[in-house]
Design an enzyme around this catalytic site. Structure first.
Site, short mmCIF file in Angstrom:
data_model
loop_
_atom_site.label_atom_id
_atom_site.label_comp_id
_atom_site.label_asym_id
_atom_site.label_seq_id
_atom_site.Cartn_x
_atom_site.Cartn_y
_atom_site.Cartn_z
N GLU A 170 35.56 31.54 36.26
CA GLU A 170 35.74 32.94 36.62
C GLU A 170 37.24 33.17 36.61
O GLU A 170 37.97 32.59 37.40
CB GLU A 170 35.12 33.20 38.01
CG GLU A 170 35.04 34.66 38.36
CD GLU A 170 36.18 35.11 39.23
OE1 GLU A 170 37.22 35.51 38.65
OE2 GLU A 170 36.07 35.05 40.45
N CYS A 218 39.70 38.74 42.99
CA CYS A 218 39.37 38.85 41.56
C CYS A 218 38.73 40.19 41.25
O CYS A 218 38.66 40.58 40.08
CB CYS A 218 38.45 37.71 41.14
SG CYS A 218 37.01 37.49 42.19
#
Length: 525
Positions: free
Chosen positions: A263, A300
């Site tokens: 990720e 994120c």
């Protein structure tokens, strides 16, 4: 707090090289000298994990669930000490870390519930038809089985929930895979405390020793060795695009390529639709000033891109957002390196053609590694001509892109790379007029949000925390929620097998009482 490397649930130390933890807000050294793992310890960790796998993969779901619940219990026992150390090492506020502690133990218990119920293995049975013409049909039974030892890289921005006992570790253990964790060098003390909790849980529940190892390094050598080791079967990573792709490259260059679930961040576009701004431009601006700067912007899912169309309401939004950003207090960033990188990138972007400052925090303090909130703006035409403006700037930053009309906004959307999230701020029934836009958005993201903020990821079965490249390298999976377990399994079928030798999940009579697909019908019979 034990500071040695943990190999197969045992503490070992055989290297003179070491490093210390640092308090993020001051730069002062913290208690504990952490030994860098050796190549031999890397090899021993993975050899032990492989040995443990032969046992652990066959342990019942209920026993695995007991193990996960015990990890959560052991973490709660040291909760106050753990939270205090995590606050020091990360610079994140107390409330944030307390919430993250709850998320960490909640994830462990969520996967324990998944195992106790048992249907997650996706059992499928096609019974034999011996009288079928022209050829008889075999009895075929299939379910998901674990793949083997998993290497987990701790993340800098979630010292608990994406670290030693975070979602990657919890889901890998739930799948039946032993775990070797590479501790993040920014929070070694936090990692050590959680590592000890896992060791205690493994021993008290009778798990094989190789089920867990924790290795330290303040550089890249140990992480590289773990990915390249022949016994590693999968890797998880949460961090930068550069770091994620380096691991993907290492994994693909092996004799046996293995999956890396990376990720790698996202700018998480927010589309400001006209009716929403007409109805509540100031309220939306204030909501996004908070979201952009939450946790010093170190999520994120930070909203790093706002996209609007020229209008009087957008001007109201800009004025309100600027006023709010100017009053945002500095916040301690995770590390000196992250802080320096943020300030460098958020300054350099102003050298790009057409980019100007909309607002910047006017407040300061004297602590170390402090963020300065910043929102900049650019025209859609300039944005479309400069791919560099799509790059993530990790911190309390966002770029407002202003389009001349809806068609130009659609061009901006179609130019975007893969994202973890996209958010639409919409009013009334205006979404009905944006069918082409909605279709385009579905192609670039893993999750679409209506009238909310992307910061904050619910841990649940329906969550999709992943997206098309480069947000992640494999958009078919999620790193948050119960379905994260599917990263660490593969389908396996038994044909014309002896019933007594089948896994309980596939035996006649359904002894575990789970949901199964039998001759194309879901049933517990």
């Amino acid at each position: 707090m034990r500071v040695e490397n943990i190999v197969a649930c045992s503490y070992v130390s055989s290297n003179a090289k070491s490093f210390e933890g640092v308090e993020a807000a001051t730069g002062n050294k913290l208690d504990g000298v952490f030994t860098v793992a050796t190549e031999a310890e890397v090899d021993n960790a993975l050899t032990s994990a492989t040995t443990a796998f032969s046992t652990y993969k066959n342990i019942s779901g209920h026993k695995k669930a007991t193990f996960l619940r015990e990890i959560a219990k052991q973490i709660n026992i040291i909760g106050e000490q753990l939270v205090n150390r995590a606050v020091q090492e990360s610079g994140l506020p107390l409330g944030r870390i307390q919430g993250e502690l709850g998320r960490t133990t909640g994830q462990l218990n969520m996967f324990a519930d998944l195992l106790a119920e048992g249907s997650w293995v996706d059992a499928v049975i096609d019974t034999a038809q011996l009288d079928r013409k022209p050829l008889p049909k075999s009895d075929i039974r299939r379910m998901l089985i674990p793949i083997g030892p998993v290497v987990v890289f701790g993340a800098s921005n979630f010292p608990l929930a994406f670290s030693v006992a975070g979602g990657d570790t919890a889901s890998a253990l739930a799948a039946g895979c032993p775990v070797v964790v590479k501790a993040h060098p920014a929070h070694p003390g936090t990692s050590a405390l959680v590592g000890e909790a896992i060791v205690n849980a493994a021993k008290s529940t009778g798990m094989p020793g190789g089920i867990f190892s924790l290795l330290y390094d303040d550089s890249y050598a140990v992480g590289s060795a773990l990915v390249k080791h022949a016994l590693t079967k999968a890797v998880t990573f949460t961090g930068s695009y550069k770091g994620g792709m380096a691991l993907v490259k290492l994994a693909q260059e092996r004799h046996e390529p293995i999956p890396v679930f990376a990720e790698m961040g996202s700018i998480n576009p927010v589309l400001l639709l006209p009716a929403a701004l007409d109805e509540s431009a100031e309220a939306i601006a204030n909501k996004y000033a908070v979201s952009i700067t939450l946790g010093a912007g170190q999520f994120c899912t930070n909203p790093g891109l706002l996209i609007g169309v020229k209008s009087a309401s957008l001007d109201v939004f800009k004025t309100a957002l600027a006023a709010a950003i100017e009053q945002v207090a500095p916040a301690t960033m995770l590390t000196k390196g992250i802080c320096e990188n943020y300030h460098n990138l958020s300054t350099q972007v102003l050298n790009e053609d057409g980019v100007s400052v909309l607002a910047e925090s006017k407040l300061t303090n004297e602590l170390a590694n402090q963020s300065t909130a910043k929102v900049v703006e650019v025209s859609a035409a300039k944005f479309l001509s400069n791919p560099k403006l799509q790059e993530e700037i990790f911190g309390p930053y966002s770029l407002l892109v202003i389009a001349d009309d809806e068609q130009q906004r659609l061009e901006v959307v179609k130019s975007l790379e893969g994202q973890l999230t996209v958010t639409l701020m919409a009013g009334g029934n205006e979404l009905e007029s944006y069918t082409e836009l909605l279709s385009a958005l579905q192609n670039i993201t893993g999750r679409i949000i209506l009238n909310g903020v992307p910061t904050g990821v619910e841990v649940c079965a329906a969550m999709q925390h992943g997206g098309p490249f480069p947000a992640t390298n494999d958009s078919r999976f999620t790193s948050v929620g119960s379905t994260a377990v599917y990263r660490f399994v593969r389908p396996f079928a038994w044909q014309d097998w002896v019933n007594a030798l089948l896994p309980d999940e596939l035996k006649d009579g359904n002894p575990l009482n789970i949901w199964r697909k039998v001759d194309n019908t879901y049933t517990k019979d």
